[in-house]
Design an enzyme around this catalytic site. Structure first.
Site, mmCIF file in Angstrom:
data_model
loop_
_atom_site.group_PDB
_atom_site.id
_atom_site.type_symbol
_atom_site.label_atom_id
_atom_site.label_comp_id
_atom_site.label_asym_id
_atom_site.label_seq_id
_atom_site.Cartn_x
_atom_site.Cartn_y
_atom_site.Cartn_z
ATOM 1 N N ALA A 70 39.985 39.134 36.485
ATOM 2 C CA ALA A 70 41.150 39.283 35.612
ATOM 3 C C ALA A 70 42.461 39.168 36.390
ATOM 4 C CB ALA A 70 41.075 40.608 34.856
ATOM 5 N N CYS A 71 42.974 40.272 36.913
ATOM 6 C CA CYS A 71 44.334 40.274 37.463
ATOM 7 C C CYS A 71 44.477 39.426 38.724
ATOM 8 C CB CYS A 71 44.781 41.704 37.723
ATOM 9 S SG CYS A 71 44.882 42.681 36.206
#
Length: 229
Positions: free
Chosen positions: A168-169
């Site tokens: 994700a990030c």
């Protein structure tokens, strides 16, 4: 990660590599002249036990690797950016919350800005004076923030990215970093996740499309000869 899962992933990587190479993927972007280190969400809510966001391999791999990189970056005078995530209004029933819609997918409501201990950078890699601490609200460290402008003003052309999570990030930060025109390097041992296999798969796919995945040692060798601003 279980041995069985690792074997399955290696088989998948072998087949995918054939396809990617045939179609011109997995090219190398390389290092530039002026790097910055971006540590993504290496804050207590992600690095310490007992939180929904807690990730694996923090103590034995990620933190030691980041410490080695930070030591070299500081010695060379290159920028270090510490990225974290928190929200002012974690009331899920309030339509004016700064969580947007993300709380309808994951428990971002547990990272309330009022509890600084949750979103503070892990003390083992704590910022020193002059290092940029960036609060984001979305997955990417670039989305809705001043990061790209900050890096350009510092003359940066290469970003070394560490942190969580690979799926994700970290991934979105690398994707957006490339889109913003920076040379993107994912530091292999310094990227983590919560889900078995997520790191291996995402690093494989990131290396094919969005960044060069390099070891800590390779990055340190590069830093030894990179020119200061």
């Amino acid at each position: 990660m279980s041995q069985e899962l690792m074997i399955m992933l290696e088989r998948a990587f072998e087949e995918s590599t054939k396809l990617y190479k045939e179609r011109g993927f997995q090219r190398r972007i390389g290092f530039g002249k002026h790097p910055a280190l971006i540590n993504v969400d290496l804050a207590n809510a992600w690095t310490r036990p007992g939180n929904p966001f807690t990730c694996d391999k923090i103590d034995d791999e990620i933190i030691p690797g980041v410490q080695r990189l930070m030591k070299k970056f500081r010695a060379k005078g290159f920028p270090i950016v510490h990225v974290t995530t928190c929200y002012q209004n974690t009331d899920r029933n309030d339509p004016n919350t700064d969580m947007g819609q993300w709380h309808n997918k994951i428990p971002v409501d547990v990272v309330n800005q009022s509890d600084e201990n949750l979103w503070a950078i892990d003390s083992r890699i704590a910022p020193i004076e002059g290092e940029f601490v960036l609060i984001k609200k979305r997955a990417s460290s670039f989305s809705g923030t001043s990061l790209a402008g900050y890096l350009r003003s510092a003359g940066v052309d290469t970003i070394l990215v560490t942190g969580v999570t690979a799926s994700a990030c970290v991934r979105t930060t690398l994707c957006d970093g490339l889109a913003e025109g920076f040379r993107t390097i994912a530091v292999k041992e310094c990227i983590g996740d919560r889900v078995p296999g997520a790191v291996a798969w995402n690093l494989f796919d990131i290396d094919a499309k969005f960044a060069d995945v390099e070891t800590v040692d390779t990055c340190l060798d590069y830093l030894a000869t990179a020119g200061q601003k």
